[in-house]
Motif scaffolding. Structure first.
Motif, PDB file in Angstrom:
ATOM      1  N   SER A   1       1.827   5.588   5.663  1.00 49.70           N
ATOM      2  CA  SER A   1       3.009   5.619   4.784  1.00 49.70           C
ATOM      3  C   SER A   1       3.256   7.033   4.229  1.00 49.70           C
ATOM      4  O   SER A   1       4.409   7.411   3.987  1.00 49.70           O
ATOM      5  N   GLU A  30      -0.149  -5.250   4.413  1.00 57.29           N
ATOM      6  CA  GLU A  30      -0.542  -3.962   5.012  1.00 57.29           C
ATOM      7  C   GLU A  30      -0.198  -3.927   6.501  1.00 57.29           C
ATOM      8  O   GLU A  30       0.245  -2.901   7.022  1.00 57.29           O
ATOM      9  N   GLY A  64       3.325  -3.298   6.868  1.00 58.85           N
ATOM     10  CA  GLY A  64       3.570  -1.906   6.467  1.00 58.85           C
ATOM     11  C   GLY A  64       3.214  -0.934   7.583  1.00 58.85           C
ATOM     12  O   GLY A  64       3.997  -0.029   7.904  1.00 58.85           O
ATOM     13  N   ASP A 104       5.734   1.429   9.518  1.00 58.63           N
ATOM     14  CA  ASP A 104       5.448   2.874   9.559  1.00 58.63           C
ATOM     15  C   ASP A 104       5.446   3.359  11.009  1.00 58.63           C
ATOM     16  O   ASP A 104       5.980   4.439  11.318  1.00 58.63           O
TER      17      ASP A 104
END
Ligand SMILES: C[S@@+](CC[C@H](N)C(=O)[O-])C[C@H]1O[C@@H](n2cnc3c(N)ncnc32)[C@H](O)[C@@H]1O
Length: 250
Positions: free
Chosen positions: A120, A145, A148, A152
């Motif tokens: 990130s 996560e 995420g 990303d």
């Protein structure tokens, strides 16, 4: 030897090296990773099939390894490209200060840079790479996560992303347990490897949580490849052979 049922992911099981553990044993774990990765991870084949076709002898390409740990997969990718006479700059990131310290202290490899960072943070910097990869991080992450890291990856990758991990299975557990039993007594490889298998996805589970555009490929033995190809990569760049090939079936 008792093999657990493994019907569901052991998401509450914690790997020893993720906590406050013995630093010497942790360093020996990083030192043992290359042996395990060489035997189980299959990166040589993924490099040959999915990365090498997109590299060039003249045009530089960039690759990001997310969660590089001790850095051995990154080192292999940089060395293989160099040996093939291909231009590849590898950036290996890991937020864990212990992993970063160990990886950075190893002999330098041309074309390879280690950074202590989360994916990130690179997105926030506006960084971009031709190719984003990871090994053995998906099973580490909680649900938020995981989403995420995949978001990303899409933001960071110009051409595509390839995340490789273990596929959970009783045979994998039994094989790893027997194969590592006489070895790795002085590191966390065996204990954490078995926990990793218990935490890992099956292909069906990974497909269920993968965002649109991501494809799961089951590779043998007991491996999963989660791939995403940038929409623009499937047109101009890939057509000219200038993009790393991250076709779901490559
Ligand atoms: C089991 S290790 C895998 C190490 C290495 N890739 C290998 O195969 O040997 C997982 C690593 O992912 C890192 N990690 C977890 N989330 C991350 C993120 N968002 N960005 C970068 N690294 C991350 C952890 O710090 C940990 O070192």
């Amino acid at each position: 030897m008792r093999v657990p049922v493994l019907r569901t992911r052991a998401i509450d099981a914690v790997e020893i090296m993720d906590g406050d553990c013995d630093p010497e044993k942790l360093d020996r774990t990083y030192a043992d990773f290359p042996v395990v990765n060489r035997v189980v991870s299959g990166w040589r084949g993924m490099y040959r099939r999915s990365i090498r076709p997109g590299l060039s002898t003249t045009r530089p390409s960039t690759l990001l390894d997310i969660g590089s740990g001790g850095g051995d997969v990154s080192r292999c990718l940089a060395r293989w490209a160099a040996r093939d006479g291909l231009r590849l700059e590898v950036t290996a990131i890991d937020p864990d200060p212990r992993a970063h310290a160990w990886a950075s202290a190893q002999p330098a490899v041309a074309g390879l840079t280690f950074r202590r960072a989360l994916s990130s943070e690179l997105v926030a910097e506006g960084a971009r790479f031709d190719f984003v990869v990871s090994n053995h991080i998906l099973h580490h992450l909680n649900a938020a996560e995981l989403q995420g890291v995949l978001a990303d990856s899409q933001a960071l990758a110009r051409c595509g992303a390839l995340h490789a991990d273990i596929a959970r299975g009783r045979l994998a557990y039994l094989g790893f347990s027997l194969g590592t039993w006489p070895f790795f007594r002085r590191s966390y490889i065996r204990a954490d490897g078995l926990t990793s298998i218990r935490r890992s996805f099956t292909a069906r589970e990974l497909r269920a949580v993968a965002p649109p555009g991501w494809r799961v490929r089951r590779a043998h033995p007991y491996r999963l490849e989660l791939r995403w190809r940038a929409p623009q990569a499937s047109t101009s760049a890939a057509a000219t052979g200038a993009a790393p090939d991250v076709r779901p079936d490559a």
